[in-house]
Motif scaffolding. Structure first.
Motif, PDB file in Angstrom:
ATOM      1  N   THR A 348      23.573  82.709  50.350  1.00 10.81           N
ATOM      2  CA  THR A 348      23.948  82.775  51.541  1.00 10.81           C
ATOM      3  C   THR A 348      24.104  84.017  52.333  1.00 10.81           C
ATOM      4  OG1 THR A 348      26.166  83.127  50.865  1.00 10.81           O
ATOM      5  CG2 THR A 348      25.453  80.777  51.412  1.00 10.81           C
ATOM      6  N   MET A 349      23.754  84.184  53.500  1.00 16.87           N
ATOM      7  CA  MET A 349      23.663  85.731  53.958  1.00 16.87           C
ATOM      8  C   MET A 349      25.098  86.345  53.683  1.00 16.87           C
ATOM      9  SD  MET A 349      21.062  86.821  55.056  1.00 16.87           S
ATOM     10  CE  MET A 349      20.977  88.529  54.798  1.00 16.87           C
ATOM     11  N   GLU A 350      26.128  85.753  53.848  1.00 11.07           N
ATOM     12  CA  GLU A 350      27.281  86.440  53.591  1.00 11.07           C
ATOM     13  C   GLU A 350      27.820  86.366  52.040  1.00 11.07           C
ATOM     14  OE1 GLU A 350      32.293  85.669  54.765  1.00 11.07           O
ATOM     15  OE2 GLU A 350      30.856  84.284  55.063  1.00 11.07           O
TER      16      GLU A 350
ATOM     17  N   VAL B  96      21.653  82.096  67.685  1.00  9.39           N
ATOM     18  CA  VAL B  96      22.554  82.199  66.452  1.00  9.39           C
ATOM     19  C   VAL B  96      22.700  80.962  65.731  1.00  9.39           C
ATOM     20  CG1 VAL B  96      23.672  84.425  67.359  1.00  9.39           C
ATOM     21  CG2 VAL B  96      24.622  81.806  67.559  1.00  9.39           C
ATOM     22  N   GLN B  97      22.827  80.907  64.439  1.00 11.42           N
ATOM     23  CA  GLN B  97      23.431  79.808  63.812  1.00 11.42           C
ATOM     24  C   GLN B  97      24.614  80.218  62.912  1.00 11.42           C
ATOM     25  OE1 GLN B  97      20.435  77.096  62.062  1.00 11.42           O
ATOM     26  NE2 GLN B  97      19.168  77.450  63.590  1.00 11.42           N
ATOM     27  N   CYS B  98      24.558  80.313  61.692  1.00  9.75           N
ATOM     28  CA  CYS B  98      25.830  81.121  61.099  1.00  9.75           C
ATOM     29  C   CYS B  98      26.296  82.246  61.734  1.00  9.75           C
ATOM     30  CB  CYS B  98      25.591  81.252  59.559  1.00  9.75           C
ATOM     31  SG  CYS B  98      25.136  82.655  59.085  1.00  9.75           S
ATOM     32  N   GLY B  99      25.344  82.882  62.166  1.00 10.20           N
ATOM     33  CA  GLY B  99      25.539  84.433  62.867  1.00 10.20           C
ATOM     34  C   GLY B  99      25.658  85.430  62.091  1.00 10.20           C
ATOM     35  N   TYR B 100      25.590  85.355  60.758  1.00 13.05           N
ATOM     36  CA  TYR B 100      26.144  86.506  59.838  1.00 13.05           C
ATOM     37  C   TYR B 100      24.963  87.551  59.827  1.00 13.05           C
ATOM     38  CZ  TYR B 100      28.137  89.040  56.068  1.00 13.05           C
ATOM     39  OH  TYR B 100      28.644  90.035  55.043  1.00 13.05           O
ATOM     40  N   CYS B 101      23.657  87.359  60.033  1.00 11.01           N
ATOM     41  CA  CYS B 101      22.545  88.309  60.087  1.00 11.01           C
ATOM     42  C   CYS B 101      22.526  89.072  61.286  1.00 11.01           C
ATOM     43  CB  CYS B 101      21.166  87.657  59.735  1.00 11.01           C
ATOM     44  SG  CYS B 101      20.592  86.920  60.817  1.00 11.01           S
ATOM     45  N   GLN B 102      23.298  88.308  62.522  1.00 11.95           N
ATOM     46  CA  GLN B 102      22.809  88.493  63.767  1.00 11.95           C
ATOM     47  C   GLN B 102      23.359  89.952  64.132  1.00 11.95           C
ATOM     48  OE1 GLN B 102      20.439  86.697  65.125  1.00 11.95           O
ATOM     49  NE2 GLN B 102      20.564  84.905  63.954  1.00 11.95           N
ATOM     50  N   SER B 103      24.243  90.326  63.804  1.00 13.26           N
ATOM     51  CA  SER B 103      24.475  91.811  64.131  1.00 13.26           C
ATOM     52  C   SER B 103      23.505  92.567  63.985  1.00 13.26           C
ATOM     53  CB  SER B 103      25.767  92.514  63.357  1.00 13.26           C
ATOM     54  OG  SER B 103      26.971  91.759  63.739  1.00 13.26           O
ATOM     55  N   ILE B 132      16.542  89.735  57.028  1.00 11.12           N
ATOM     56  CA  ILE B 132      16.421  88.368  56.500  1.00 11.12           C
ATOM     57  C   ILE B 132      17.451  87.485  57.524  1.00 11.12           C
ATOM     58  CG2 ILE B 132      16.955  86.898  54.687  1.00 11.12           C
ATOM     59  CD1 ILE B 132      16.110  88.863  52.918  1.00 11.12           C
ATOM     60  N   CYS B 133      17.023  86.261  57.860  1.00 14.09           N
ATOM     61  CA  CYS B 133      17.951  85.244  58.295  1.00 14.09           C
ATOM     62  C   CYS B 133      17.956  84.296  57.203  1.00 14.09           C
ATOM     63  CB  CYS B 133      17.645  84.782  59.719  1.00 14.09           C
ATOM     64  SG  CYS B 133      18.634  83.717  60.554  1.00 14.09           S
ATOM     65  N   ARG B 134      19.003  84.040  56.749  1.00 15.02           N
ATOM     66  CA  ARG B 134      18.872  82.865  55.668  1.00 15.02           C
ATOM     67  C   ARG B 134      18.928  81.359  56.482  1.00 15.02           C
ATOM     68  NH1 ARG B 134      16.909  80.459  51.452  1.00 15.02           N
ATOM     69  NH2 ARG B 134      18.345  80.093  49.797  1.00 15.02           N
ATOM     70  N   CYS B 135      19.577  81.545  57.781  1.00 16.58           N
ATOM     71  CA  CYS B 135      19.426  80.099  58.520  1.00 16.58           C
ATOM     72  C   CYS B 135      18.149  80.087  59.189  1.00 16.58           C
ATOM     73  CB  CYS B 135      20.651  80.361  59.668  1.00 16.58           C
ATOM     74  SG  CYS B 135      22.410  80.332  59.023  1.00 16.58           S
ATOM     75  N   GLY B 136      17.156  81.014  59.080  1.00 14.83           N
ATOM     76  CA  GLY B 136      15.796  80.962  59.557  1.00 14.83           C
ATOM     77  C   GLY B 136      15.710  80.739  61.145  1.00 14.83           C
ATOM     78  N   THR B 137      16.121  81.709  61.648  1.00 14.43           N
ATOM     79  CA  THR B 137      16.265  81.579  63.480  1.00 14.43           C
ATOM     80  C   THR B 137      14.987  82.358  63.671  1.00 14.43           C
ATOM     81  OG1 THR B 137      17.781  83.724  63.328  1.00 14.43           O
ATOM     82  CG2 THR B 137      18.916  81.470  63.419  1.00 14.43           C
ATOM     83  N   TYR B 138      14.106  82.762  62.739  1.00  8.92           N
ATOM     84  CA  TYR B 138      13.103  83.523  63.387  1.00  8.92           C
ATOM     85  C   TYR B 138      12.425  83.182  64.337  1.00  8.92           C
ATOM     86  CZ  TYR B 138      13.589  85.167  58.629  1.00  8.92           C
ATOM     87  OH  TYR B 138      14.224  85.677  57.251  1.00  8.92           O
TER      88      TYR B 138
END
Ligand code: FES
Ligand code: FES
Lengths: 723, 155
Positions: A348-350, B96-103, B132-138
């Motif tokens: 997970t990214m976090e 955004v999905q989980c949003g964690y990578c988005q910053s 990287i975006c683990r949620c795959g928002t590419y």
């Protein structure tokens, strides 16, 4: 007001929500409505049939607060679940505010799992009817309250935009003005739900309620919490599964500026510091000697050998139709193969983290969890406290994918916090996160089929071995050697197979913990069945789409998605050399899906997925944008697994450590994705995991089309694909 | 040792070792948690900030290397024209999905747009492949950058 992030409410562990349900009056006045979900109602004692599960609270100020039993981990639940309630309640999404549900298994159990958890792509499936009923019940009561006040027949009044109106006289009362009166009314037992034709929210592209805070840095994830005086800790757990700390020399670590304390546990050492920089530096300065224990020599090959062996012996019969052995014996052609899928980390990214403030007789936890009640219970056990003395605050999740259904991180943080004065945030480095994950199981399949003279499969036999995650996570779900997750996608296939036999052999890998991982059982089973059906098409010298189509006379929804995906992908059109198309078809998590992947295999064997066309029939679409987003996401997740995903073990240690050795697909490698939705009025199916299971065989089949090489083991091995 | 660093136009004095990464100073010392930790090795881009306008991984940027540089984080990027356009495109396009990578994604994309108002697909690949975006928002990240570039042209 729409909050730009969602914080936990103050947990009211002492307050029995059910006790004020009886009165129907919310704290601070107003109407509170609970709803009962089918799981509790059907399985619990009938007298307990009104087991409340989630809440709507309408304040006297008109504020509608929804308590969310499902967590937001990127899948859009915080938008789609409120849509269901708001639809029936006749309010706009702007009028609702969300709260995380506190941990309470009795109130907030997921109707499809029986425990309070978000996973298995079932938030929408479980919520579809109950949440609309909750909204409709509240609406009915508000209308009745208004009609009573006006002395009118309720049928002449209607709810609209957060108010009850009486059109002929132009009278109007906002919900807030009616909340207290509505709360005094008896809860109607039967309410009429809106018909699909009257939906004004469901089926629209509602904006995500959680997005604004996620683009400006204000959203608070578990890793972002900062209780006053919090210290930061990071840790080293035994590099070998099951190992223990033999000795620690912490002289150098203690000398690091900002390091406050070293905490030694049986099987881990943590460095507590003012900030993560100091904690990491301290960790690097520790000299730890490990007692490596029983698994010091463990390697993946040993695990695979055991699984391979197990597929030779008998297993628990998951499904059997007709007489496979007889059909095999008399068949024209026989096809046999074995398939393998690797251990996978969630990444997970976090990274894993949990903040704990351990006080004398209670413990406060801040975390982002898919299973809060589990966190509460396991933390309580670790802290030797009754569960009600453990206060859990849930926060946004920087990815879940099944990893945050586990509470190991919370337990670890409690163990550390017990030695620390004041709150401590335990943050795992990425290396710890990958090397001490709980992994998607390794599975091994031995599969065979027989074809008649026309090439049709007259027998299908599969025996596979691997871990049962449910047997550990939810023991009652493992029954007579079977659990519903391990076999999903291996049985109840969409195809017409007259003689069919599938067995599962549960084999737990020594020392290696396994867990749910986006799409779990189907992530393995759909790869195997959809690769193998492709092998049968090849043996029958038939086109893979036409071959599948010929077996779908009894499955019209499956046939429709297959046709749609094939048409939109331009199936059959010519492609350049070493470029190929592959198809897959599945019915898992309550939705039908077909995918066509187009891959290009370079001379050095590296695979690029160029384009993916997906057709889905997921029943009623609540938020079309979420459907698209979740499928795009699932496809990237599965493409990562197909191309790169592999956790290997050597000398008892996980060999991968960070994103250099555990690669995740990047934007320059990401395929173009098209999603086509078959419109349907069936109840909603799952979405979050479907894309992941379907893409892996589509890619493998496309690689076969491009190179003639059949990959029976994931991930794709470039060495086997060189020109 | 004490360092004075300029973040989003404000000077802060922090007392940490000089080799401490800017990421931890932001998150743990100053409490600016919008910048995220993902890998700590410049592999994922979650920690991306701007240093004098250039997208930089704060996890491998030591505080003693900053000197007089101006650091901009996700908390303030909306004040720059490119940042505001990117944030708006992210919302309009529901990235955004989980949003964690988005910053980190937004910081990389804003730096790209500020220096290149008409990025091609190849430019986007170059500027964004470190995130990287683990949620795959590419798919949506690419579209949103183009949307933001389009709005630059119009506005
Ligand atoms: S945390 Fe800096 S690049 Fe990953
Ligand atoms: S949105 Fe979840 S990692 Fe990118």
């Amino acid at each position: 007001m729409i909050p730009d992030h969602v914080d936990s409410p103050a947990p009211d562990t002492n307050l029995s929500r059910r006790s004020f349900l009886a009165t129907g009056v919310a704290v601070g006045g107003g109407l509170m409505l609970s709803l009962s979900l089918p799981f509790g109602a059907s399985d619990a004692a009938p007298s307990d049939g009104f087991t409340p599960n989630a809440f709507i609270r309408i304040g006297n100020d008109g504020q509608v607060v929804l308590t969310m039993p499902y967590v937001e981990m990127g899948q859009g639940t915080y938008t789609s679940i409120p849509m269901l309630i708001a639809e029936e309640l006749e309010v706009s999404l702007k009028q609702v505010r969300l709260e995380h549900a506190p941990p309470n298994e009795k109130l907030y159990a997921n109707p499809l799992l029986g425990v309070q958890a978000t996973g298995n792509s079932n938030a929408m499936r479980g919520a579809w009817k109950p949440m609309r009923e909750a909204g409709a019940t509240a609406r009915t009561m508000l209308v009745t309250a208004a009609a009573k006040r006006w002395g009118l027949d309720p049928s002449t009044c209607q709810a609209q935009d957060g108010a009850v109106i009486h059109a002929p006289s132009g009278r109007r009362l906002a919900y807030g003005e009616l909340a207290s009166e509505a709360a005094q009314l008896p809860v109607p037992s039967n309410v009429t739900l809106k018909s699909a034709a009257d939906f004004r929210l469901i089926g629209t592209r509602a904006k995500r309620l959680d997005a604004p805070g996620k683009v400006n840095g204000t959203a608070i994830y578990g890793i972002d919490v900062r209780p006053a005086g919090v210290k930061i800790a990071t840790l080293a757990q035994s590099p070998v599964f099951g190992g223990r700390v033999r000795s620690v020399d912490d002289t150098a670590a203690k000398a690091v500026n900002g390091v406050r304390q070293i905490v030694r546990l049986d099987d881990a050492v943590a460095v507590v510091a003012d900030h993560m920089g100091a904690a990491k530096k301290g960790l690097a300065a520790l000299k730890i000697e490990w007692d490596e224990g029983a698994h010091a020599g463990l390697g993946t090959d040993e695990v695979v050998r055991k699984l391979d062996q197990a597929t030779l012996g008998p297993g628990a019969v998951a499904q059997t139709v007709g007489d496979v052995d007889k059909a095999m014996a008399g068949a024209a052609t026989k096809v046999e193969a074995s398939y393998q899928v690797p251990f996978l980390a969630h990444a997970t990214m976090e990274p894993m983290n949990c903040t704990v403030h351990f006080r004398k007789d209670e413990c406060e936890i801040w975390i982002g969890s898919q299973a809060m009640a589990r966190v509460q219970n396991m933390a309580a056990k670790a802290a030797d406290l009754p569960p009600e003395k453990v206060i859990v605050h849930n926060h946004l999740l920087g990815g879940g994918f099944g990893r945050r259904l586990e509470a190991d991180g919370a337990v670890r943080a409690v163990q550390i916090a017990q030695h620390v004065d004041g709150p401590v945030k335990v943050v795992w480095t990425r290396e710890e996160d990958i090397q001490h994950d709980m992994y998607r199981p390794y599975w091994f399949d031995r599969i065979s089929a027989a074809l008649d003279a026309e090439g049709k499969p007259v027998a299908w036999k599969n025996r596979f071995a691997g871990s049962s995650v449910l047997a550990r996570w939810l023991p009652p779900a493992f029954n007579k050697g079977l659990d519903p997750d391990s076999t999903e996608g291996a049985i109840d296939l969409v195809y017409d197979l007259p003689n069919f036999h599938v067995e599962f052999v549960r084999v737990e890998p020594p020392g290696i913990p396994t867990a749910f991982w986006r799409s779990v059982g189907p992530s393995h089973n759909v790869f195997v069945t959809e690769s193998f059906i492709d092998e049968l098409a090849f043996a029958a010298k038939q086109d893979p789409v036409a071959y599948r189509r010929g077996l779908l006379d009894k499955a019209p929804r499956a046939k429709a998605v297959l046709d749609l995906a094939a048409e939109k992908a331009g199936w059959g059109q010519k492609l350049p050399e070493r470029v190929g198309r592959g198809v897959s078809l599945q019915n898992v998590f309550g939705s039908y899906m077909a995918q066509v992947a187009e891959v290009e295999v370079a001379k050095d064997g590296t695979v690029r997925v160029r384009r993916v066309v997906c057709a889905i029939d997921c029943g009623t679409v609540v938020n079309p944008d979420t459907v698209q987003a979740q499928i795009q996401s699932g496809i990237m997740f599965g493409a990562t697994a197909a191309l790169y995903g592999e956790i290997t073990v050597k000398n008892g240690r996980v060999e991968q450590a960070n994103f250099d050795t555990y690669q995740i697909i990047r934007i320059n490698e990401a395929p173009a994705v098209e999603v086509h939705v078959v419109s349907s009025t069936e109840p909603p199916g799952g979405l979050g995991e479907n894309g992941t299971s379907a893409i892996v065989p589509a890619v493998a089949n496309a690689i076969f089309a491009a190179t003639g090489k059949r990959l029976r083991k994931m991930p794709a091995d470039a060495n086997l694909l060189k020109a | 040792m004490a360092f004075t660093i300029n973040i989003n136009g404000t000077s802060h004095s922090v007392d940490v070792d000089g080799d401490t990464s800017l990421l931890w100073v932001l998150r743990d010392v100053l409490g600016m948690t919008g910048t995220k930790f993902g890998c700590g090795m410049a592999l994922c881009g979650a920690c991306t900030v701007h240093i004098d306008g250039a997208a930089t991984r704060s996890c491998i940027t030591s505080v003693d290397s900053l000197d007089k540089s101006m650091v901009t984080t996700i908390e303030a990027i909306g004040a720059s024209p490119a940042g505001a356009k990117i944030q708006k495109a992210w919302l309009d396009h529901e990235v955004v999905q989980c949003g964690y990578c988005q910053s980190g994604q937004i910081m990389s994309a804003s730096a790209l747009l500020a220096s290149n108002p008409r990025p091609t697909d190849a430019d986007i690949d170059d500027a964004m492949s470190g995130n990287i975006c683990r949620c795959g928002t590419y798919v949506r990240i690419r579209e949103a950058i183009k949307l933001a570039a389009q709005s630059s042209k119009e506005g």
